[in-house]
Design an enzyme around this catalytic site. Structure first.
Site, PDB file in Angstrom:
ATOM      1  N   VAL A  25     -65.451 -49.698  37.147  1.00 42.66           N
ATOM      2  CA  VAL A  25     -66.634 -50.491  37.423  1.00 42.66           C
ATOM      3  C   VAL A  25     -67.581 -49.700  38.322  1.00 42.66           C
ATOM      4  O   VAL A  25     -67.162 -49.110  39.327  1.00 42.66           O
ATOM      5  CB  VAL A  25     -66.270 -51.827  38.102  1.00 42.66           C
ATOM      6  CG1 VAL A  25     -67.519 -52.642  38.408  1.00 42.66           C
ATOM      7  CG2 VAL A  25     -65.335 -52.636  37.196  1.00 42.66           C
ATOM      8  N   ASP A 138     -54.157 -63.444  34.345  1.00 48.26           N
ATOM      9  CA  ASP A 138     -53.953 -62.312  35.253  1.00 48.26           C
ATOM     10  C   ASP A 138     -54.553 -62.630  36.622  1.00 48.26           C
ATOM     11  O   ASP A 138     -55.220 -61.789  37.237  1.00 48.26           O
ATOM     12  CB  ASP A 138     -54.578 -61.039  34.679  1.00 48.26           C
ATOM     13  CG  ASP A 138     -54.058 -59.771  35.365  1.00 48.26           C
ATOM     14  OD1 ASP A 138     -52.992 -59.836  36.008  1.00 48.26           O
ATOM     15  OD2 ASP A 138     -54.720 -58.728  35.263  1.00 48.26           O
TER      16      ASP A 138
END
Length: 440
Positions: A25, A138
């Site tokens: 990212v 998750d």
């Protein structure tokens, strides 16, 4: 990527914010709207793998279905040729702050009140996702941001699936995917999962905020998965003396191995957390031994699988030495099943409170007062002290008729052994349920 031309002729990519197993990212500038954004791209070594690309696209689609202040928004998606290869990317809301993983391992550590409030924020976001038919699969501290304004933001829907989707926890390469320290028992066994899987993972998240470590750790993912299926978590207050009992109770129910004994919805778990916060604010009134929440309700069924940016862990302050090892995500289903079957054999041989090759501790505990509680509350109260509850049927409770002649149906009206008796840890309390007022 800082030196490449703008992605989509629009996003000028800057510094790296974080890196996970399949993606990275970057901070970027939206040249059209003049705002900062976060751009997530597949790592070059993963970009050519169809399964990774499919998972990456699924994240964009899942997050795009959601519109909640507690979920990182997705603005755009696309692909660009970089060094001769097609690189998919997702443009997301940029949240200035830190992850709950950094917070949990920071100094000072979160207070119990902070830990509960942050978890309530996660549950508010999950309630929205679940109502939209999406299970995250998750949930973990590294996948939740705490913004500079105090807003909790859930991110990384890369392994989310719609409720009812088939294939549950398996990829095309027959691998179980997830983060071992936060996997529910059903995920670890490779079973189909549902919204209650996210609640188990949220219990692990709360545990880490309270203690600075996940409830289960091990030398490798299989060892951790073994513990998720077999072992009872040590109460948070046993790791951090002084933690309120209310925290233990919320964690205990969230981490129930049996989904039917877990919280049945994000709203139900959040309601118990709000009750716990009220008890913490008024300790003098902290009389109830267990939290009270609504009876379990039926939920739809669903799935599990991979990744997000992983910030470098901060130095941590803690009452005991923290055993933090890198969370690995992938392992063979065949290997996992073999280990978990072996775990089951060892469990049957050694009993629920002893590890393989280790004798059960010869200790006794006082029997709690279960009369007047629902079966779920009775099980929770017993498990808190290391005991189990078995049903003795409904009908006459002679020893408790005078005390509970007006008990509502399906509440405990009798127990053996009686309240206050001491018995060996791991033993069973037989309870009887009332058939209703006037029919104890």
């Amino acid at each position: 990527m800082e030196h490449e031309r703008p992605l989509g002729e629009r996003y000028a990519v800057g510094r790296l914010l974080g890196r996970g197993g399949m993606a990275q990212v970057y901070l970027a500038d939206d040249l059209k709207l003049h705002r900062r954004v976060a751009v997530k791209t597949l790592r070059p070594e993963c970009a050519g793998d169809p399964s990774y690309r499919q998972r990456f696209l699924r994240e964009a689609r899942s997050a795009a279905l959601l519109n909640s202040p507690g979920i990182v928004a997705v603005y755009d998606t696309g692909e660009q040729i970089v060094h001769g290869a097609s690189l998919p990317y997702i443009v997301m809301e940029y949240v200035e702050g830190r992850t709950l993983a950094e917070l949990a391992h920071g100094d000072p550590a979160p207070t119990p009140e902070q830990a509960l409030r942050l978890t309530a924020g996660v549950l508010a976001a999950l309630a929205h996702a679940h109502h939209c038919g999406i299970v995250h699969r998750d949930i973990k501290p590294a996948n939740v941001m705490l913004g500079a304004d105090g807003t909790v933001k859930v991110m990384d829907f890369g392994i989310a699936r719609p409720l009812g989707a088939q294939g549950a926890t398996l990829t095309q390469t027959a691998m179980v995917v997830g983060t071992a320290e936060y996997l529910s028992p059903e995920q670890a066994r490779g079973e189909e999962v549902d919204t209650r899987t996210d609640l188990y993972s949220t219990g692990c998240l709360l545990y880490e905020l309270l203690t600075g470590r996940p409830p289960f750790t091990g030398e490798n993912p299989l060892a951790v998965a073994y513990s998720q299926v077999r072992d009872a978590a040590v109460p948070p207050s046993a790791r951090v003396p002084g933690l309120p009992q209310a925290c233990d109770e919320v964690v205990h129910r969230a981490l129930a191995k049996d989904r039917e004994e877990r919280y049945q919805s994000a709203e139900e778990m959040r309601a118990d957390i709000e009750l716990a916060l009220r008890r913490l604010a008024s300790p003098a009134t902290e009389a109830p031994p267990t939290l009270v929440s609504s009876p379990p309700t039926a939920t739809a069924a669903i799935p599990n699988d991979e990744d997000t940016p992983a910030p470098a862990p901060s130095t941590a302050r803690q009452p005991e030495k923290r055993d933090r090892r890198p969370a690995r995500r992938l392992w063979s289903v065949a290997a996992a099943v073999g280990v978990l079957l072996a775990a089951g054999g060892a469990y049957a041989a050694s009993g629920p409170d002893s590890a393989p090759g280790q004798a059960r501790a010869d200790t006794t505990v006082p029997v709690p007062d279960l009369v007047g509680k629902t079966l779920t509350q009775a099980r929770t109260g017993a498990q808190t002290v290391g005991l189990h509850v078995v049903r003795g049927g409904s009908g006459t409770c002679a020893a408790h008729t005078a005390r509970h002649a007006g008990a509502a149906a399906h509440y405990v009206c009798g127990q053996v052994p009686a309240f206050g008796t001491r018995m060996a840890r791991g033993g069973s309390i037989r309870v009887q349920l009332s058939t209703g007022p006037g029919n104890p």
